[in-house]
Design a protein around this motif. Structure first.
Motif, mmCIF file in Angstrom:
data_model
loop_
_atom_site.group_PDB
_atom_site.id
_atom_site.type_symbol
_atom_site.label_atom_id
_atom_site.label_comp_id
_atom_site.label_asym_id
_atom_site.label_seq_id
_atom_site.Cartn_x
_atom_site.Cartn_y
_atom_site.Cartn_z
ATOM 1 N N GLY A 353 9.880 -19.232 -3.747
ATOM 2 C CA GLY A 353 9.205 -19.862 -4.983
ATOM 3 C C GLY A 353 8.687 -18.685 -5.739
ATOM 4 N N ASP A 354 7.416 -18.714 -6.140
ATOM 5 C CA ASP A 354 6.887 -17.777 -6.946
ATOM 6 C C ASP A 354 6.295 -16.482 -5.891
ATOM 7 N N GLU A 355 6.245 -16.691 -4.726
ATOM 8 C CA GLU A 355 6.144 -15.647 -3.919
ATOM 9 C C GLU A 355 6.917 -14.709 -3.181
ATOM 10 N N VAL A 356 6.539 -13.480 -3.159
ATOM 11 C CA VAL A 356 7.398 -12.468 -2.575
ATOM 12 C C VAL A 356 6.797 -11.987 -1.312
ATOM 13 N N VAL A 357 7.271 -12.412 -0.249
ATOM 14 C CA VAL A 357 6.841 -11.816 1.123
ATOM 15 C C VAL A 357 7.386 -10.522 1.594
ATOM 16 N N VAL A 358 6.543 -9.747 2.196
ATOM 17 C CA VAL A 358 7.006 -8.374 2.853
ATOM 18 C C VAL A 358 6.242 -8.061 4.225
ATOM 19 N N ASP A 359 7.197 -8.341 5.167
ATOM 20 C CA ASP A 359 6.506 -7.681 6.617
ATOM 21 C C ASP A 359 6.693 -6.406 6.761
ATOM 22 N N VAL A 360 5.618 -5.678 7.125
ATOM 23 C CA VAL A 360 5.364 -4.320 7.238
ATOM 24 C C VAL A 360 4.740 -3.701 8.506
ATOM 25 N N CYS A 361 5.117 -2.688 8.810
ATOM 26 C CA CYS A 361 4.424 -1.783 10.055
ATOM 27 C C CYS A 361 3.173 -1.066 9.395
ATOM 28 N N TRP A 362 2.351 -1.228 9.341
ATOM 29 C CA TRP A 362 0.825 -0.762 8.565
ATOM 30 C C TRP A 362 0.178 0.160 9.403
ATOM 31 N N GLN A 363 -0.082 1.207 8.589
ATOM 32 C CA GLN A 363 -1.202 2.137 9.076
ATOM 33 C C GLN A 363 -2.400 2.283 8.296
ATOM 34 N N GLU A 364 -3.368 2.505 8.751
ATOM 35 C CA GLU A 364 -4.788 2.731 8.217
ATOM 36 C C GLU A 364 -4.723 3.926 7.109
ATOM 37 N N SER A 365 -4.168 4.972 7.474
ATOM 38 C CA SER A 365 -4.063 6.041 6.756
ATOM 39 C C SER A 365 -3.042 7.046 7.111
ATOM 40 N N MET A 366 -2.750 8.174 6.378
ATOM 41 C CA MET A 366 -1.871 8.837 6.677
ATOM 42 C C MET A 366 -2.166 10.457 6.251
ATOM 43 N N PHE A 367 -2.456 11.356 7.155
ATOM 44 C CA PHE A 367 -2.719 12.763 6.806
ATOM 45 C C PHE A 367 -4.393 12.778 6.291
ATOM 46 N N GLY A 368 -5.215 11.705 6.508
ATOM 47 C CA GLY A 368 -6.613 11.577 6.054
ATOM 48 C C GLY A 368 -7.429 11.741 6.889
ATOM 49 N N GLY A 369 -7.220 11.981 8.242
ATOM 50 C CA GLY A 369 -8.217 12.292 9.277
ATOM 51 C C GLY A 369 -8.537 10.855 10.061
ATOM 52 N N ASN A 370 -7.954 9.956 9.679
ATOM 53 C CA ASN A 370 -8.232 8.429 10.375
ATOM 54 C C ASN A 370 -7.000 7.993 11.049
ATOM 55 N N GLU A 371 -6.093 8.803 11.579
ATOM 56 C CA GLU A 371 -4.822 8.350 12.078
ATOM 57 C C GLU A 371 -5.025 7.752 13.434
ATOM 58 N N PHE A 372 -5.959 7.997 13.916
ATOM 59 C CA PHE A 372 -6.149 7.388 15.312
ATOM 60 C C PHE A 372 -6.348 5.898 15.405
ATOM 61 N N ALA A 373 -6.601 5.182 14.135
ATOM 62 C CA ALA A 373 -7.100 3.899 14.146
ATOM 63 C C ALA A 373 -5.631 3.265 14.638
ATOM 64 N N THR A 374 -5.729 2.248 15.208
ATOM 65 C CA THR A 374 -4.579 1.452 15.745
ATOM 66 C C THR A 374 -3.836 0.786 14.840
ATOM 67 N N PRO A 375 -2.485 1.059 14.583
ATOM 68 C CA PRO A 375 -1.629 0.724 13.372
ATOM 69 C C PRO A 375 -1.512 -0.923 13.830
ATOM 70 N N SER A 376 -0.989 -1.811 12.928
ATOM 71 C CA SER A 376 -0.834 -3.294 13.084
ATOM 72 C C SER A 376 0.370 -3.830 12.305
ATOM 73 N N VAL A 377 0.839 -5.061 12.835
ATOM 74 C CA VAL A 377 1.890 -5.745 12.213
ATOM 75 C C VAL A 377 1.337 -6.697 11.025
#
Length: 522
Positions: A353-377
């Motif tokens: 309908g009016d919604e566009v849905v995107v499923d991503v492999c998510w990282q909290e940051s990149m090259f910013g010193g917080n890469e140790f945070a657990t990624p998520s789906v």
């Protein structure tokens, strides 16, 4: 696997091995730094600093902290040699020859209907001195399957200009023919293509993997052609894009089923950001403009220290998702603000309908010193009627390098398939398979064993009459540190916990690579 200006000069310093591991998941191809400086300077009116030529090979790996475990228990691996970079040892190390072997050993029973060629691309430096995993020359590995047999294995370097001229990484102007073409293998319009992160693709002979030449789509292609084009299963059109280091920073392309490029246009973004992947629906092209930005000062440092990545984390510039017509029309793109994060790969996208849905492999940051945070789906939902944006986090093991049923590309899907990683302070430690059920919000996993390591899985549809989006086979190279053996594992996507229905024993060690394709036998 990002700003108010193109180039920022806040120093970042050396990045950790975990940073480099995360960047490695995108399979970034050649980005020769000297020319990046020139492009950035041209775009901003700066003068690019004078530097020495190519970046030297790294002799020791950067320091790191252990990465968090995402799915499977720690592995028992071969001893780590701290005097060598991790990408030049164990099964990351390149192989130095090309083989052609017939009638391969098969354990178990290959599905007789699985008739075609599995082709995997990856980084394999011809002199074994690459400054990092993703900077080596492209090498493809192919396995031919027919009637329940594995009839042949071949591997060949992609004969790019840097390979044939034996150029060191970083020499020459980036783009066009000057790229390692080491990230993706693509099958479209009866052509087998390889692609890197920047530059033009190369065409290979699907029967031998020999390089046929550069592809510029009849002179139509301008700028770069990145590693993640997507084919619409209904139209047969291949939709692709490229990001660059001077304006226009982003271009969108459409390639027809006969292989001709019918559309190319710039998408207006204000700066050069690292955009590795994008998504399509039946009616939309979807881009994510996230705060990893090109940095001139870091690019200067990169010339003499290849552990420096010429991009930096800049959350102050914001992050956004853009939805535009699939047929083209970037002037009508609609942007949605998202929380700063980074996404190398998406699983799939669709319009409801009016919604566009995107499923991503998510990282909290990149090259910013917080890469140790657990990624998520995560699932992103953008409402093109109201302008609303929402994000849902799935309670499933995280992973990356995803695949899905190609018949579902751009259509609503139930399943996605990811590769998990393991906790290891010394190296990138790939694990097993994670099958995500987006309908129930649950997941199933397959653990290949404590000394065995999987790689990106490729979904190959099974019975044409069965349209369920787990009706097919999952193919991936699996390497065993204990025996130095590599197999091509074939799993039934409907029952991944059962493990492989068959494994084809490779006649040689196959190094960990990036992305693969399937060429069906006609």
């Amino acid at each position: 696997m990002p700003v108010r200006s193109l180039c920022h000069t806040a120093p970042m310093g050396n990045v950790s091995r975990r940073d480099l591991m995360r960047w490695s998941l995108l399979g970034a191809g050649s980005i020769p730094a000297g020319a990046l400086l020139a492009a950035c300077a041209k775009a901003t009116g700066q003068t690019a600093p004078t530097t020495s030529a190519a970046a030297p090979a790294t002799t020791a790996p950067p320091s790191t902290t252990a990465a968090p475990s995402t799915t499977l228990p720690p592995a028992t691996t071969t001893p780590f040699d701290p005097s060598l970079p991790w990408w030049l040892q164990a099964n990351f190390a390149p192989v130095m020859d090309e083989l052609e072997v017939f009638d391969l050993e098969v354990r178990g029973a290959l599905p007789p209907s699985l008739r075609g060629t599995y082709v995997k691309n990856g980084s394999n430096p011809q002199r074994s001195n690459s400054p990092h995993w993703f900077f080596g020359d492209g090498m493809t590995h192919g396995v031919w399957l027919d009637g329940g047999k594995a009839t042949a294995y071949r591997n060949k370097w992609v004969a790019t200009t840097p390979f044939t001229q034996q150029l060191e990484f970083g020499q020459g102007v980036p783009g066009g023919d000057n790229n390692q073409s080491n990230v993706s293998a693509l099958w479209h319009a009866g052509r087998l293509l390889t692609s890197g992160e920047v530059g033009f693709p190369y065409e290979l002979d699907p029967a031998t993997l020999a390089t046929k030449g550069l592809v510029d789509f009849g002179g139509t292609l301008a700028g770069s052609f990145t590693a993640h084009p997507h084919i619409d299963p209904a139209t047969g059109r291949m939709h692709s894009f490229g990001y660059d280091f001077a304006d226009p920073f982003l271009r969108y392309h459409i390639i027809e089923p006969d292989g001709t490029m019918s559309h190319i246009e710039g998408v207006n973004i204000p700066r050069s950001t690292m955009i590795h992947d994008f998504a399509i629906t039946e009616t939309d092209a979807v881009f994510w403009d996230l705060p990893v930005i090109f940095d001139l000062e870091l690019a200067v440092q990169f010339l003499t220290d290849p552990t420096i990545v010429p991009f930096r984390w800049a959350p102050e510039v914001g992050a956004r998702l853009g939805v535009m017509p699939l047929a083209g029309g970037a002037d009508s793109i609609q942007w949605f603000d998202v929380d700063p994060c980074y996404v190398f790969h998406h699983v799939n996208a669709f319009r409801r309908g009016d919604e566009v849905v995107v499923d991503v492999c998510w990282q909290e940051s990149m090259f910013g010193g917080n890469e140790f945070a657990t990624p998520s789906v995560r699932r992103w939902t953008a409402n093109t009627a109201t302008g609303a944006f929402s994000e849902d986090i799935l309670d499933v093991p995280a992973g990356d390098l995803p695949t899905r049923d190609p018949r579902r590309m751009g259509r609503e899907h139930r399943f996605g398939y990811l590769i998990g990683t393991r906790d290891d302070p010394e190296t990138v430690n790939l694990g097993g398979l994670v099958k995500v059920d987006y309908q129930t919000g649950t997941a199933e996993t397959w653990d290949p064993g404590p000394t065995r390591h999987g790689s990106e899985f490729l979904f190959v549809p099974g019975d044409e009459g069965d349209t369920a989006d787990d009706a097919g086979w999952l193919l991936a190279f699996v390497h065993d540190d204990a025996t130095a053996e590599t197999t091509l594992a074939v799993l039934d996507a409907t029952d991944v916990t059962a493990g492989p229905v068959a494994e084809v024993v490779m006649p040689r060690r196959v190094p960990y690579g990036f992305h693969a394709t399937w060429i069906p036998t006609q």
